[in-house]
Design a protein around this motif. Structure first.
Motif, PDB file in Angstrom:
ATOM      1  N   PHE A  83      15.832  11.376  25.124  1.00  0.00           N
ATOM      2  CA  PHE A  83      17.075  11.770  25.791  1.00  0.00           C
ATOM      3  C   PHE A  83      18.273  10.937  25.350  1.00  0.00           C
ATOM      4  CE2 PHE A  83      13.612  12.367  28.951  1.00  0.00           C
ATOM      5  CZ  PHE A  83      13.578  13.754  28.915  1.00  0.00           C
ATOM      6  N   ALA A  84      18.034   9.862  24.614  1.00  0.00           N
ATOM      7  CA  ALA A  84      19.112   8.934  24.258  1.00  0.00           C
ATOM      8  C   ALA A  84      19.399   9.003  22.759  1.00  0.00           C
ATOM      9  CB  ALA A  84      18.729   7.514  24.648  1.00  0.00           C
ATOM     10  N   PRO A  85      20.685   9.057  22.386  1.00  0.00           N
ATOM     11  CA  PRO A  85      21.015   8.980  20.957  1.00  0.00           C
ATOM     12  C   PRO A  85      20.427   7.699  20.369  1.00  0.00           C
ATOM     13  CG  PRO A  85      22.954   9.527  22.254  1.00  0.00           C
ATOM     14  CD  PRO A  85      21.860   9.168  23.228  1.00  0.00           C
ATOM     15  N   ALA A  86      20.062   7.747  19.092  1.00  0.00           N
ATOM     16  CA  ALA A  86      19.394   6.610  18.444  1.00  0.00           C
ATOM     17  C   ALA A  86      20.132   5.295  18.667  1.00  0.00           C
ATOM     18  CB  ALA A  86      19.230   6.878  16.953  1.00  0.00           C
ATOM     19  N   ALA A  87      21.451   5.324  18.562  1.00  0.00           N
ATOM     20  CA  ALA A  87      22.239   4.098  18.720  1.00  0.00           C
ATOM     21  C   ALA A  87      22.195   3.579  20.155  1.00  0.00           C
ATOM     22  CB  ALA A  87      23.686   4.344  18.297  1.00  0.00           C
ATOM     23  N   GLU A  88      21.854   4.453  21.106  1.00  0.00           N
ATOM     24  CA  GLU A  88      21.884   4.048  22.511  1.00  0.00           C
ATOM     25  C   GLU A  88      20.486   3.867  23.107  1.00  0.00           C
ATOM     26  OE1 GLU A  88      24.680   6.329  24.835  1.00  0.00           O
ATOM     27  OE2 GLU A  88      25.875   6.673  23.043  1.00  0.00           O
ATOM     28  N   ALA A  89      19.441   4.017  22.309  1.00  0.00           N
ATOM     29  CA  ALA A  89      18.079   3.805  22.785  1.00  0.00           C
ATOM     30  C   ALA A  89      17.847   2.300  22.852  1.00  0.00           C
ATOM     31  CB  ALA A  89      17.080   4.485  21.857  1.00  0.00           C
ATOM     32  N   ASP A  90      18.479   1.676  23.816  1.00  0.00           N
ATOM     33  CA  ASP A  90      18.591   0.232  23.891  1.00  0.00           C
ATOM     34  C   ASP A  90      17.422  -0.389  24.643  1.00  0.00           C
ATOM     35  OD1 ASP A  90      19.530  -2.351  23.919  1.00  0.00           O
ATOM     36  OD2 ASP A  90      21.263  -1.934  25.171  1.00  0.00           O
ATOM     37  N   GLU A  91      16.687  -1.257  23.968  1.00  0.00           N
ATOM     38  CA  GLU A  91      15.570  -1.968  24.601  1.00  0.00           C
ATOM     39  C   GLU A  91      16.075  -2.871  25.724  1.00  0.00           C
ATOM     40  OE1 GLU A  91      11.985  -3.212  25.811  1.00  0.00           O
ATOM     41  OE2 GLU A  91      12.421  -1.501  24.513  1.00  0.00           O
ATOM     42  N   ALA A  92      17.292  -3.398  25.599  1.00  0.00           N
ATOM     43  CA  ALA A  92      17.852  -4.260  26.644  1.00  0.00           C
ATOM     44  C   ALA A  92      18.009  -3.496  27.963  1.00  0.00           C
ATOM     45  CB  ALA A  92      19.196  -4.840  26.201  1.00  0.00           C
ATOM     46  N   PHE A  93      18.337  -2.211  27.881  1.00  0.00           N
ATOM     47  CA  PHE A  93      18.473  -1.350  29.061  1.00  0.00           C
ATOM     48  C   PHE A  93      17.169  -1.373  29.863  1.00  0.00           C
ATOM     49  CE2 PHE A  93      18.000   2.908  30.952  1.00  0.00           C
ATOM     50  CZ  PHE A  93      19.208   3.078  31.606  1.00  0.00           C
ATOM     51  N   TRP A  94      16.040  -1.143  29.169  1.00  0.00           N
ATOM     52  CA  TRP A  94      14.745  -1.102  29.843  1.00  0.00           C
ATOM     53  C   TRP A  94      14.263  -2.492  30.229  1.00  0.00           C
ATOM     54  CZ3 TRP A  94      12.861   2.994  32.122  1.00  0.00           C
ATOM     55  CH2 TRP A  94      13.442   4.218  31.792  1.00  0.00           C
ATOM     56  N   ALA A  95      14.619  -3.495  29.459  1.00  0.00           N
ATOM     57  CA  ALA A  95      14.244  -4.872  29.813  1.00  0.00           C
ATOM     58  C   ALA A  95      14.890  -5.267  31.148  1.00  0.00           C
ATOM     59  CB  ALA A  95      14.657  -5.841  28.710  1.00  0.00           C
ATOM     60  N   GLN A  96      16.152  -4.877  31.336  1.00  0.00           N
ATOM     61  CA  GLN A  96      16.824  -5.189  32.603  1.00  0.00           C
ATOM     62  C   GLN A  96      16.180  -4.433  33.755  1.00  0.00           C
ATOM     63  OE1 GLN A  96      20.967  -4.407  31.703  1.00  0.00           O
ATOM     64  NE2 GLN A  96      21.302  -6.545  31.163  1.00  0.00           N
ATOM     65  N   LEU A  97      15.804  -3.196  33.520  1.00  0.00           N
ATOM     66  CA  LEU A  97      15.130  -2.426  34.571  1.00  0.00           C
ATOM     67  C   LEU A  97      13.791  -3.067  34.925  1.00  0.00           C
ATOM     68  CD1 LEU A  97      15.983   1.162  33.320  1.00  0.00           C
ATOM     69  CD2 LEU A  97      16.800   0.102  35.446  1.00  0.00           C
ATOM     70  N   ARG A  98      13.029  -3.486  33.909  1.00  0.00           N
ATOM     71  CA  ARG A  98      11.740  -4.156  34.171  1.00  0.00           C
ATOM     72  C   ARG A  98      11.937  -5.448  34.953  1.00  0.00           C
ATOM     73  NH1 ARG A  98      10.704  -2.083  29.058  1.00  0.00           N
ATOM     74  NH2 ARG A  98      11.388  -3.954  27.991  1.00  0.00           N
ATOM     75  N   ALA A  99      13.088  -6.099  34.730  1.00  0.00           N
ATOM     76  CA  ALA A  99      13.382  -7.350  35.443  1.00  0.00           C
ATOM     77  C   ALA A  99      13.899  -7.097  36.857  1.00  0.00           C
ATOM     78  CB  ALA A  99      14.405  -8.161  34.651  1.00  0.00           C
TER      79      ALA A  99
END
Length: 184
Positions: A83-99
């Motif tokens: 669902f996310a454009p390649a440039a926006e498939a940000d691992e930091a986004f999910w890391a913050q959610l996991r935290a």
């Protein structure tokens, strides 16, 4: 006689505790019904999806599926990256959610066949019984039409500004004579 009063007081206390407990059950049942009603209202109006902490889609409601143009079979078990454009498939986004840190705002997403979508909403971690993030729920609204309209207005404004600049530059300031200059 003292023993009889004790039995009476104990029985009264037990009845009172049962009344309180019964009232609590009634309140809890009403609270539960209210919460169910709120969840149903949100699900009717929002695109809702549930993800595992690694971004794998667990389930999504009809609004989410309609917004993105997929069936549940096409997306269930797949990564959020679809669902996310390649440039926006940000691992930091999910890391913050996991935290345990939620993410809210406007997000650029892709619908089926690469169609550009803009959604406004929030991705929020949900805690398990120990208070640890166990999954993520997304509540989203499609704002693609609003973004397209805003872009069109910006384009029109830029065109108008450019036209006005050309007109102003083409005017010869020495040929403009004020009314007071003609009299004098």
């Amino acid at each position: 006689m003292a023993n009889g009063r004790y039995v009476q007081r104990a029985a009264a206390a037990r009845r009172q505790a049962e009344d309180v407990e019964g009232s609590m059950v009634e309140v809890e049942a009403q609270d539960l019904q209210d919460l169910r009603g709120q969840v149903a209202a949100v699900r009717r109006t929002q695109a809702v999806a549930e993800f595992q902490l690694d971004g794998t889609l667990v389930t999504a409601n009809d609004n989410f599926l309609r917004t993105f143009g997929y069936s549940l079979d096409e997306v269930q078990g797949r990564s959020h990256r679809m669902f996310a454009p390649a440039a926006e498939a940000d691992e930091a986004f999910w890391a913050q959610l996991r935290a345990g840190t939620g993410q809210s705002g406007e997000f650029h997403r892709l619908g089926k066949d690469g169609r550009d979508l803009w959604v406004m909403g929030t991705y929020q971690p949900m805690a398990d019984a120990r208070g640890q993030a166990s999954r993520v729920i997304a509540y989203l609204s499609d704002i693609s039409a609003v973004r397209r309209d805003a872009a069109e207005l910006q384009r029109r404004l830029a065109t108008t500004e450019a036209e006005l600049t050309l007109r102003c530059e083409s005017m010869n300031p020495t040929s403009i004579v004020s009314a007071s200059d003609k009299k004098g």
